[in-house]
Design a protein around this motif. Structure first.
Motif, short mmCIF file in Angstrom:
data_model
loop_
_atom_site.label_atom_id
_atom_site.label_comp_id
_atom_site.label_asym_id
_atom_site.label_seq_id
_atom_site.Cartn_x
_atom_site.Cartn_y
_atom_site.Cartn_z
N THR A 114 0.84 -1.10 -0.07
CA THR A 114 0.00 -0.01 -0.05
C THR A 114 0.89 1.10 -0.05
O THR A 114 0.44 2.15 -0.83
CB THR A 114 -1.28 0.18 1.30
OG1 THR A 114 -1.75 -1.07 1.00
CG2 THR A 114 -2.01 1.07 1.18
N PRO A 116 -6.24 7.87 3.50
CA PRO A 116 -6.83 6.18 3.39
C PRO A 116 -5.35 5.32 3.27
O PRO A 116 -5.51 4.31 3.80
CB PRO A 116 -7.58 6.19 2.19
CG PRO A 116 -7.20 7.50 1.55
CD PRO A 116 -7.01 8.35 2.68
N ILE A 119 -5.08 2.05 5.91
CA ILE A 119 -4.82 0.77 5.49
C ILE A 119 -3.50 0.13 6.01
O ILE A 119 -3.10 -1.13 6.51
CB ILE A 119 -5.02 0.60 3.96
CG1 ILE A 119 -6.30 1.12 3.56
CG2 ILE A 119 -4.58 -0.98 3.50
CD1 ILE A 119 -7.59 0.71 4.19
N TYR A 131 -7.13 -9.31 8.04
CA TYR A 131 -7.07 -9.06 6.64
C TYR A 131 -6.09 -9.87 5.87
O TYR A 131 -4.92 -9.88 6.33
CB TYR A 131 -6.74 -7.39 6.41
CG TYR A 131 -7.54 -6.61 7.40
CD1 TYR A 131 -9.10 -6.50 6.99
CD2 TYR A 131 -7.41 -5.77 8.41
CE1 TYR A 131 -9.91 -5.94 7.67
CE2 TYR A 131 -8.25 -5.01 9.07
CZ TYR A 131 -9.48 -5.24 8.81
OH TYR A 131 -10.35 -4.29 9.58
N PRO A 182 -3.84 -5.46 1.69
CA PRO A 182 -4.42 -4.27 1.51
C PRO A 182 -5.71 -4.23 0.75
O PRO A 182 -6.58 -3.50 1.14
CB PRO A 182 -3.25 -3.56 0.64
CG PRO A 182 -2.44 -4.31 0.09
CD PRO A 182 -2.30 -5.75 0.84
N ILE A 183 -5.85 -5.04 -0.36
CA ILE A 183 -7.15 -5.18 -1.09
C ILE A 183 -8.12 -5.66 -0.25
O ILE A 183 -9.13 -5.10 -0.32
CB ILE A 183 -6.88 -5.87 -2.38
CG1 ILE A 183 -5.98 -5.05 -3.23
CG2 ILE A 183 -8.15 -5.86 -3.14
CD1 ILE A 183 -5.98 -3.62 -3.70
N CYS A 214 -8.35 -5.52 2.94
CA CYS A 214 -8.53 -4.73 4.01
C CYS A 214 -9.40 -3.59 3.40
O CYS A 214 -10.66 -3.16 3.94
CB CYS A 214 -7.17 -4.21 4.41
SG CYS A 214 -7.24 -3.06 5.82
N ILE A 215 -9.31 -3.11 2.29
CA ILE A 215 -10.12 -2.11 1.74
C ILE A 215 -11.55 -2.29 1.58
O ILE A 215 -12.53 -1.82 1.69
CB ILE A 215 -9.23 -1.50 0.34
CG1 ILE A 215 -8.17 -0.62 0.59
CG2 ILE A 215 -10.31 -0.61 -0.29
CD1 ILE A 215 -7.31 -0.46 -0.59
N LYS A 216 -11.73 -3.79 0.82
CA LYS A 216 -12.90 -4.22 0.78
C LYS A 216 -13.75 -4.42 1.94
O LYS A 216 -14.91 -4.05 1.96
CB LYS A 216 -12.83 -5.51 0.00
CG LYS A 216 -12.13 -5.51 -1.55
CD LYS A 216 -12.30 -6.88 -2.20
CE LYS A 216 -11.79 -6.87 -3.58
NZ LYS A 216 -11.70 -8.09 -4.24
N TYR A 234 -14.77 -0.95 3.50
CA TYR A 234 -15.70 -0.16 2.71
C TYR A 234 -17.17 -0.98 2.67
O TYR A 234 -18.00 -0.04 2.76
CB TYR A 234 -15.13 -0.23 1.21
CG TYR A 234 -16.28 0.79 0.39
CD1 TYR A 234 -16.27 2.14 0.24
CD2 TYR A 234 -17.11 -0.07 -0.55
CE1 TYR A 234 -16.96 2.70 -0.48
CE2 TYR A 234 -17.95 0.77 -1.30
CZ TYR A 234 -17.87 2.28 -1.16
OH TYR A 234 -18.90 2.94 -1.99
N TRP A 285 -17.06 5.12 2.76
CA TRP A 285 -15.90 6.04 2.63
C TRP A 285 -15.62 6.51 4.05
O TRP A 285 -14.37 6.97 4.22
CB TRP A 285 -16.29 7.09 1.77
CG TRP A 285 -16.26 6.77 0.35
CD1 TRP A 285 -17.43 6.60 -0.72
CD2 TRP A 285 -15.16 6.33 -0.41
NE1 TRP A 285 -17.02 6.26 -1.69
CE2 TRP A 285 -15.63 5.86 -1.88
CE3 TRP A 285 -13.87 6.47 0.05
CZ2 TRP A 285 -14.69 5.48 -2.55
CZ3 TRP A 285 -12.79 5.99 -1.25
CH2 TRP A 285 -13.41 5.54 -2.43
N ILE A 303 -13.20 4.32 5.48
CA ILE A 303 -11.61 4.16 4.67
C ILE A 303 -11.16 5.47 5.16
O ILE A 303 -9.64 5.77 5.18
CB ILE A 303 -12.17 4.44 3.22
CG1 ILE A 303 -12.70 3.04 2.38
CG2 ILE A 303 -10.73 4.91 2.51
CD1 ILE A 303 -11.75 2.02 2.73
#
Length: 304
Positions: free
Chosen positions: A76, A135, A139, A154, A157-158, A160-162, A165, A170, A173
């Motif tokens: 990230t 953000p 993350i 998690y 990173p992907i 974690c973001i998913k 969110y 938002w 995030i």
């Protein structure tokens, strides 16, 4: 970007591209050099009961996660910090030129700005940078403090973001963004003020162009910039890290905003709670920020 002491004759769009590319080079250098220090800093800030000090945090990280533990969440920041530093230098250089025009600097000369102008230029760079850095750091710190292996919440990173969110949108995030804005405004105001003031003074006293400054001096001034930033903005960074690793809802959530977090840190840990983890942070400031400015300045010299 034209170097100070040299004609500003590049096309505006091309200059912006060069600023971005050089900023990316500086950002990549910053992450590769500084990530292990940052991991130790974040763990000490957010898990005070687990670590007795800097070396204890280092030992336990190696013991529990191996040396790879120092680079948790690196994907990230490699992408995000490269973009962040590009934004910082792009906005900083634009603001320098803008203040130069306000000061009436001739078009064929590089502007010499006042300390207040340098601070505001850096603060503007920090605010612009916060859109991405908020953000990205959120993350990163969640990945830095989680357990390894099957216990990890998690997968990367992907993931974690998913998950954030999906659960919180938002606002999830951008958790802790008020604290991020304050830190970026003042921190980068001090950061670029320190670096640019030292560069301007050296150029004035030696008659050298910016491109003629030695790598050692650039590294030294970058180190000074890092110290100026972190010694003046560390308490708000501690608040930001706690907010960004806090639970999102229910019993897992400890803090309800930056002021609530500050009050609870003071009540539970005292003043030292605002400075927990500052040792690895300052140790990181020298190599990471020295490398950032060296990467940027060298890239600009090659880009022309």
């Amino acid at each position: 970007m034209s170097q100070q002491g040299e004609p500003q004759n590049n096309d505006g769009a091309m200059r912006a591209v060069k600023d971005c590319v050089a900023g990316s080079a500086g950002g990549i250098m910053q992450v590769l050099v500084g990530q292990p220090f940052d991991t130790v800093k974040v763990r000490m800030q957010t898990q005070p009961d687990l670590y007795k000090g800097t070396m204890d945090a280092v030992r336990k990280t190696i013991q529990n996660d191996g040396f790879g533990g120092f680079y948790k969440g690196t994907t990230t920041p490699l992408v995000g910090v490269g973009l962040c530093v590009s934004i910082q230098f792009l906005v900083m250089e634009h603001m320098k030129r803008t203040f130069g025009r306000i000061n009436g600097t001739p078009a064929n000369q590089a502007p010499v700005l006042t300390p207040s102008q340098l601070y505001m230029a850096g603060a503007a760079a920090g605010l612009a940078n916060s859109v991405v850095s908020g953000p990205v750091e959120h993350i990163r710190v969640r990945l830095q403090v989680q357990s390894s292996g099957a216990a990890a919440e998690y997968k990367g990173p992907i993931d974690c973001i998913k998950k954030i969110y999906k659960g919180f949108g938002w606002s999830g995030i951008y958790r802790g963004h008020v604290a991020t804005l304050i830190r970026e405004f003042h921190g980068y105001g001090m950061y670029f003020l320190a670096y640019e003031a030292l560069v301007q003074r050296t150029m004035a006293s030696t008659g050298k162009a910016r491109s003629e400054l030695s790598t050692a001096l650039v590294c030294l001034y970058g180190t000074a910039a890092g110290f100026a930033m972190w010694t003046t903005s560390y308490p708000i960074d501690a608040i930001k890290s706690k907010l960004q690793t806090d639970g999102f809802a229910g019993e897992k959530r400890k803090y309800y905003g930056a002021l609530d977090c500050a009050r609870k840190i003071m009540r539970q840990e005292g003043l030292k709670g605002f400075f927990r983890g500052i040792t690895p942070c300052l140790l990181r400031a020298a190599p990471a920020n020295g490398a950032t400015f060296v990467g940027f300045e060298i890239a600009m010299r090659y880009l022309g």
